[in-house]
Design a protein around this motif. Structure first.
Motif, short mmCIF file in Angstrom:
data_model
loop_
_atom_site.label_atom_id
_atom_site.label_comp_id
_atom_site.label_asym_id
_atom_site.label_seq_id
_atom_site.Cartn_x
_atom_site.Cartn_y
_atom_site.Cartn_z
N ARG A 1 0.83 -1.22 0.00
CA ARG A 1 0.00 0.00 0.00
C ARG A 1 0.86 1.26 0.00
NH1 ARG A 1 -4.60 2.23 -1.66
NH2 ARG A 1 -5.40 3.81 -0.23
N GLU A 2 1.80 1.35 0.92
CA GLU A 2 2.55 2.58 1.12
C GLU A 2 3.62 2.81 0.06
OE1 GLU A 2 2.28 4.89 3.79
OE2 GLU A 2 0.41 3.89 4.34
N ALA A 3 4.35 1.75 -0.30
CA ALA A 3 5.47 1.92 -1.22
C ALA A 3 5.08 1.76 -2.68
CB ALA A 3 6.58 0.92 -0.87
N PHE A 4 4.06 0.93 -2.94
CA PHE A 4 3.72 0.63 -4.33
C PHE A 4 2.32 1.10 -4.74
CE2 PHE A 4 7.18 -2.17 -3.26
CZ PHE A 4 7.98 -2.10 -4.39
N GLY A 5 1.59 1.67 -3.79
CA GLY A 5 0.31 2.29 -4.11
C GLY A 5 -0.79 1.35 -4.57
N HIS A 6 -0.70 0.07 -4.19
CA HIS A 6 -1.76 -0.87 -4.57
C HIS A 6 -3.04 -0.56 -3.81
CE1 HIS A 6 0.47 -3.64 -7.14
NE2 HIS A 6 1.48 -3.56 -6.29
N SER A 7 -4.17 -0.76 -4.47
CA SER A 7 -5.45 -0.61 -3.79
C SER A 7 -5.66 -1.78 -2.84
CB SER A 7 -6.58 -0.57 -4.82
OG SER A 7 -6.72 -1.85 -5.43
N HIS A 8 -6.59 -1.62 -1.91
CA HIS A 8 -6.86 -2.73 -0.99
C HIS A 8 -7.49 -3.91 -1.73
CE1 HIS A 8 -5.54 -0.99 2.75
NE2 HIS A 8 -6.14 0.14 2.44
N ALA A 9 -8.19 -3.64 -2.80
CA ALA A 9 -8.73 -4.74 -3.60
C ALA A 9 -7.60 -5.55 -4.23
CB ALA A 9 -9.66 -4.20 -4.69
N GLU A 10 -6.58 -4.85 -4.75
CA GLU A 10 -5.43 -5.54 -5.34
C GLU A 10 -4.65 -6.31 -4.29
OE1 GLU A 10 -4.42 -2.44 -8.99
OE2 GLU A 10 -3.66 -2.05 -6.97
N ILE A 11 -4.46 -5.69 -3.12
CA ILE A 11 -3.72 -6.35 -2.04
C ILE A 11 -4.45 -7.61 -1.59
CG2 ILE A 11 -2.89 -6.11 0.34
CD1 ILE A 11 -2.53 -3.09 -0.29
N ALA A 12 -5.77 -7.51 -1.50
CA ALA A 12 -6.57 -8.68 -1.10
C ALA A 12 -6.37 -9.82 -2.09
CB ALA A 12 -8.04 -8.28 -1.02
N GLY A 13 -6.27 -9.49 -3.38
CA GLY A 13 -6.04 -10.51 -4.39
C GLY A 13 -4.66 -11.14 -4.27
N VAL A 14 -3.66 -10.33 -3.94
CA VAL A 14 -2.29 -10.83 -3.79
C VAL A 14 -2.20 -11.79 -2.61
CG1 VAL A 14 0.07 -10.17 -3.17
CG2 VAL A 14 -1.17 -8.87 -4.90
N LEU A 15 -2.83 -11.42 -1.50
CA LEU A 15 -2.68 -12.17 -0.25
C LEU A 15 -3.78 -13.20 -0.02
CD1 LEU A 15 -1.61 -9.22 2.09
CD2 LEU A 15 -0.15 -10.93 1.01
N GLY A 16 -4.82 -13.20 -0.86
CA GLY A 16 -5.91 -14.15 -0.69
C GLY A 16 -6.75 -13.87 0.54
N ILE A 17 -7.01 -12.57 0.79
CA ILE A 17 -7.83 -12.18 1.94
C ILE A 17 -8.96 -11.27 1.47
CG2 ILE A 17 -5.90 -12.35 3.57
CD1 ILE A 17 -5.55 -9.32 3.38
N GLU A 18 -9.85 -10.93 2.37
CA GLU A 18 -10.93 -10.00 2.05
C GLU A 18 -10.40 -8.57 2.02
OE1 GLU A 18 -14.04 -10.79 1.22
OE2 GLU A 18 -13.57 -12.94 1.43
N GLU A 19 -11.01 -7.73 1.20
CA GLU A 19 -10.60 -6.33 1.10
C GLU A 19 -10.72 -5.63 2.45
OE1 GLU A 19 -11.71 -2.27 -1.40
OE2 GLU A 19 -12.45 -4.23 -2.09
N ALA A 20 -11.79 -5.91 3.18
CA ALA A 20 -11.96 -5.28 4.50
C ALA A 20 -10.84 -5.69 5.45
CB ALA A 20 -13.32 -5.67 5.09
N HIS A 21 -10.38 -6.93 5.34
CA HIS A 21 -9.28 -7.39 6.18
C HIS A 21 -7.99 -6.66 5.82
CE1 HIS A 21 -6.77 -10.97 7.87
NE2 HIS A 21 -6.88 -9.99 8.75
N SER A 22 -7.78 -6.40 4.54
CA SER A 22 -6.60 -5.65 4.11
C SER A 22 -6.61 -4.25 4.74
CB SER A 22 -6.56 -5.54 2.59
OG SER A 22 -5.50 -4.70 2.16
#
Length: 294
Positions: free
Chosen positions: A127-148
Motif C-alpha cells: 500500500r505505502e510503497a507501491f500504491g496498490h489498492s486494498h482490492a489488489e492487495i486482497a487478491g495478492v494475499l488471498g484475503i478479504e478487502e476489509a481485512h486488508s
C-alpha cells in the motif's frame, strides 16, 4: 519460456527486487527470491492475464514464508540487527521521488517494520510503497478487502508517522552528516556532543563476525565517547570516507586503505541534531553494496 516471457519478466525484475527487499530487509535474500520467482514464471504453461499481478503474488508469498523463519533467526542474532544497506542513487530500489517512497526504504522504517507480523508488513509495503489498492492487495494475499484495510490500519499504528524527518532539507542533511563524520574521524568528542541529540541512540551491526558493540549505546555523552574512540582503533588508520545515497538517505561509506568497504553509516536527524546512528560493519551485509560499487 519464450523470449517474450523472458522480456516480460525482465521488465518487472527491478520492481520485484524492490518489493522483496522492503519485505525482507535483505538484498541477498531478495535476489534469491526474485530468482525463485523467475523459475516459477518459466514453468508457466498457460496464458497469464496480468503478468505483473501474478509475479507480485508469487514473490510476496515467497517473502511471507521467508519472513517466518527470518524472525526466528533474528531473535538469536549476535548484537543489534540492521537491514542490509543498498546504494539507491542508481535506482536499485525503484524511484524515490516522494516522501513515501524514500521512507519505505529508510533504515528507520525498515527497522520499525520488524514490529509487524509478516502479513501486516506485506499490506503496509504494497500500500505505502507501491500504491496498490486494498482490492489488489486482497487478491495478492488471498484475503478479504476489509481485512486488508484493517491490517493496514494496524500496521500504521505500529509504525507511526515517521514522515517528518524526510521533509527536512536534504542538502542540510548532507552537511550535518559530513560535520558528524569529520568530528568522529578526528576523535573530537566535544564537536560530536554539539551535533548529537540528548536522547541519541547508536546501533552497530557486526553480526558476530567483527568487533562491534553488542547492545545499542544510549545518550549524548556515551554515544559521543563511543564514536569519538573510532580514531584509536587500528582499523581507522588510512580509512577513506565517501558520501553516497544509501536507502534513500545521505550516508557515509568507510573504506580501508586497500579500497575494501569496511562500514556504512546512516544518520537519522531531528532538526539540526543527529538522533540515531546506524552502522553496518558485518561483512556479509556489506557484500551487496560492495558489489554495487565495483
Amino acid at each position: 519460456m519464450d523470449d517474450l516471457g523472458a522480456e516480460v519478466f525482465e521488465g518487472q525484475r527491478a520492481r520485484l527486487f524492490g518489493l522483496a527487499y522492503r519485505l525482507l530487509g535483505s538484498a541477498a535474500e531478495a535476489e534469491d527470491l526474485v530468482q525463485e520467482t523467475y523459475l516459477r514464471w518459466s514453468r508457466v504453461t498457460g496464458p497469464v492475464e496480468v503478468p505483473a499481478a501474478w509475479l507480485t503474488r508469487v514473490i510476496t508469498n515467497l517473502c511471507l514464508s521467508r519472513l517466518t523463519s527470518a524472525r526466528r533467526q533474528r531473535e538469536s542474532y549476535a548484537g543489534p540487527w540492521l537491514p542490509e544497506p543498498v546504494l539507491t542513487a542508481g535506482g536499485a530500489l525503484g524511484p524515490l521521488e516522494t516522501v513515501e517512497q524514500r521512507e519505505s526504504v529508510s533504515m528507520g522504517v525498515l527497522i520499525l517494520l520488524e514490529r509487524l507480523t509478516p502479513v501486516e508488513r506485506a499490506v503496509f509495503v504494497l500500500r505505502e510503497a507501491f500504491g496498490h489498492s486494498h482490492a489488489e492487495i486482497a487478491g495478492v494475499l488471498g484475503i478479504e478487502e476489509a481485512h486488508s484495510r484493517q491490517l493496514h490500519r494496524r500496521a500504521r499504528a505500529h509504525v507511526g508517522e515517521p514522515r517528518k524527518r524526510f521533509e527536512s532539507d536534504r542538502e542540510q542533511h548532507r552537511r550535518i552528516v559530513r560535520r558528524f563524520l569529520e568530528a568522529a574521524t578526528r576523535g573530537d568528542v566535544a564537536a560530536l556532543e554539539r551535533l548529537l541529540a540528548d536522547d541519541v541512540i547508536a546501533w552497530t551491526d557486526g553480526g558476530g563476525s567483527v568487533t562491534a558493540a553488542r547492545r545499542p549505546v544510549y545518550g549524548l555523552g556515551k554515544v559521543a565517547r563511543y564514536l569519538g574512540g573510532f580514531v584509536t582503533r587500528p582499523e581507522a588508520a588510512g580509512v577513506v570516507v565517501e558520501f553516497l545515497e544509501v536507502n534513500g538517505e545521505p550516508a557515509a561509506l568507510i573504506r580501508g586503505p586497500g579500497g575494501d568497504l569496511l562500514a556504512i553509516m546512516t544518520m537519522e536527524l531531528d532538526g539540526d541534531h543527529v538522533a540515531a546512528v546506524r552502522t553496518t560493519v558485518n561483512p556479509a551485509k556489506l557484500a551487496f553494496a560492495g558489489a554495487q560499487l565495483a
